[in-house]
Design a protein around this motif. Sequence first.
Motif, mmCIF file in Angstrom:
data_model
loop_
_atom_site.group_PDB
_atom_site.id
_atom_site.type_symbol
_atom_site.label_atom_id
_atom_site.label_comp_id
_atom_site.label_asym_id
_atom_site.label_seq_id
_atom_site.Cartn_x
_atom_site.Cartn_y
_atom_site.Cartn_z
ATOM 1 N N PHE A 95 -0.626 2.959 4.134
ATOM 2 C CA PHE A 95 -0.288 3.334 5.510
ATOM 3 C C PHE A 95 1.189 3.051 5.740
ATOM 4 O O PHE A 95 1.741 2.068 5.217
ATOM 5 C CB PHE A 95 -1.094 2.522 6.532
ATOM 6 C CG PHE A 95 -2.534 2.908 6.622
ATOM 7 C CD1 PHE A 95 -2.901 4.173 7.049
ATOM 8 C CD2 PHE A 95 -3.533 2.011 6.283
ATOM 9 C CE1 PHE A 95 -4.241 4.536 7.135
ATOM 10 C CE2 PHE A 95 -4.874 2.366 6.362
ATOM 11 C CZ PHE A 95 -5.228 3.636 6.799
ATOM 12 N N ILE A 96 1.837 3.898 6.523
ATOM 13 C CA ILE A 96 3.228 3.667 6.894
ATOM 14 C C ILE A 96 3.246 2.750 8.120
ATOM 15 O O ILE A 96 2.448 2.934 9.034
ATOM 16 C CB ILE A 96 3.916 5.010 7.224
ATOM 17 C CG1 ILE A 96 3.834 5.955 6.017
ATOM 18 C CG2 ILE A 96 5.364 4.796 7.637
ATOM 19 C CD1 ILE A 96 4.287 7.365 6.313
ATOM 20 N N ASP A 123 7.650 3.360 11.694
ATOM 21 C CA ASP A 123 8.243 4.362 10.814
ATOM 22 C C ASP A 123 7.376 5.613 10.641
ATOM 23 O O ASP A 123 7.720 6.495 9.837
ATOM 24 C CB ASP A 123 8.507 3.754 9.428
ATOM 25 C CG ASP A 123 9.628 2.727 9.448
ATOM 26 O OD1 ASP A 123 10.388 2.718 10.430
ATOM 27 O OD2 ASP A 123 9.736 1.941 8.487
ATOM 28 N N ARG A 124 6.275 5.719 11.360
ATOM 29 C CA ARG A 124 5.335 6.820 11.109
ATOM 30 C C ARG A 124 5.894 8.192 11.446
ATOM 31 O O ARG A 124 5.455 9.193 10.889
ATOM 32 C CB ARG A 124 4.025 6.567 11.874
ATOM 33 C CG ARG A 124 3.191 5.493 11.198
ATOM 34 C CD ARG A 124 1.919 5.170 11.903
ATOM 35 N NE ARG A 124 1.317 3.968 11.313
ATOM 36 C CZ ARG A 124 0.283 3.324 11.811
ATOM 37 N NH1 ARG A 124 -0.273 3.763 12.938
ATOM 38 N NH2 ARG A 124 -0.199 2.258 11.216
ATOM 39 N N GLU A 125 6.866 8.228 12.353
ATOM 40 C CA GLU A 125 7.481 9.519 12.695
ATOM 41 C C GLU A 125 8.585 9.904 11.710
ATOM 42 O O GLU A 125 9.035 11.046 11.702
ATOM 43 C CB GLU A 125 8.055 9.457 14.117
ATOM 44 C CG GLU A 125 7.024 9.178 15.205
ATOM 45 C CD GLU A 125 5.952 10.263 15.283
ATOM 46 O OE1 GLU A 125 6.319 11.455 15.123
ATOM 47 O OE2 GLU A 125 4.777 9.922 15.466
ATOM 48 N N TYR A 174 3.849 1.228 11.694
ATOM 49 C CA TYR A 174 3.815 1.978 12.946
ATOM 50 C C TYR A 174 5.195 2.483 13.364
ATOM 51 O O TYR A 174 5.357 3.638 13.758
ATOM 52 C CB TYR A 174 3.231 1.098 14.058
ATOM 53 C CG TYR A 174 3.167 1.795 15.398
ATOM 54 C CD1 TYR A 174 2.148 2.714 15.674
ATOM 55 C CD2 TYR A 174 4.146 1.557 16.373
ATOM 56 C CE1 TYR A 174 2.100 3.369 16.894
ATOM 57 C CE2 TYR A 174 4.103 2.203 17.593
ATOM 58 C CZ TYR A 174 3.075 3.117 17.861
ATOM 59 O OH TYR A 174 3.039 3.776 19.058
#
Length: 445
Positions: A162-163, A167-169, A165
């Motif tokens: 999972f990336i 950096d998720r965009e 939070y």
Amino acid sequence: MKWKEPTFDDTSVIKVLAAANARRKADEYDYEEEQNKLNLTYPDWAKEWIKKYKEAWYIAEASGDRIAMNKAKELADALRDKLRKMTTIPEWAQQQMQKQTLRWMEANEVGNVRVMRLASEAEQGIEDKLKLIESMKQKWPDDAKTLNDLTAKWYYVDDNEFIPYEDREKYASPESAKAEYTKQAQEIIAKFEKPKQEEKKEAANKEPNKVANEPAKGTGKAIIDNLRNDTSLGLSKEINDAMINIATALLNEGYEPAFVAGVLGNIMAEGSPGMFESSAYITNPRSKPDYLKYMDENHDYSNVFSGKNISEVGIKKTYEVLKKLDEGGYVGKFGLGSVQWTGGRTMGLIQSYIELYGEDYYPTKAESLIAENKMIVKELNGDFYNKKVYQNWKSQYGNSNGADAAYGAGSIVTYKYETPRDTDKQAKIRANNAKNVYKVMMGSN
């Protein structure tokens, strides 16, 4: 057909009773008191293993097996040392250290030497990252914090897929996030290392053939002279030079001649400075390791690296392929140098080269000796290998005569430092090598 009650001989009954009694003692042991005494806190996962080692110690005690008692104690003490270390490092490093410690202990329990080695290599990688971050703090505190954060994020993504939070965009996939974290980290490291590389490269260029200051007089000088003048071992000049230089470095570090002979007995059986492991298994292709098959199929290893020297290939090309292998968890790997460092340890070796000469360099064999000697000394002086190899040898053979102590060193270095394929067979060969080398060193051959 009549049912017959099972019977047990005396030995079986005694073993069953001893195991049951050991389990009871381990269950009843006051771990709280031990933790208070040692000023330690055992998390649940660690307490389970401390308890296992305690039980193993009681079983060994019941049968009078002092070797097994010592082994159980060493394992428990090593775990306690890890726990102490974990209290002083960042959370990401604690998690990774726990992961690799568990991996090593589980592999050790079933005798899986390969996984034990992989866990040790991964742990050494964590320690190297921590040292680098710590060394940055005084001069570049902001860079040190950024590097620590990038490292934490990389491990988070690697463990959870999972990336984070925040950096998720930014990234399309976990792999692209890891690649960017790696790139940013390498940029910071390059900035930090550049001044040191320039200084060391300049010094190396001034004295390219100097490896270590040879002892000027006394026993140390006599040992080096004996190795230099020997013909009985039938060594090539390349191997003989490698042995002379690492012997000089280790003697100057204060290691006993018998232990040095153990290291040299292993170098005799390994590669040459800067030499890449060959993937050409022409006469027996079935024995070719899977990791070399992977290298040939995915990295053109047979054409670019196999059997060549880093003086031909260069540091940069070697470092580039190692970075790819590191990202993939070393499914593919190769041996390199006089000790044939493999996997994560090869990355440590190439970083030793980079520290001395920078990336854009093609080191000579003499310069390879400098980098590789530095790596051997660094590993053996480090907390992990010093306890695993040198202190282990010291506790077992410290009171033995020289030749026997050298034989023991050759075996321990094989099992706990080199860990080649066919380890049991190689341990005997290399232990005998060490005994013969010691006789040459001391002028008694």
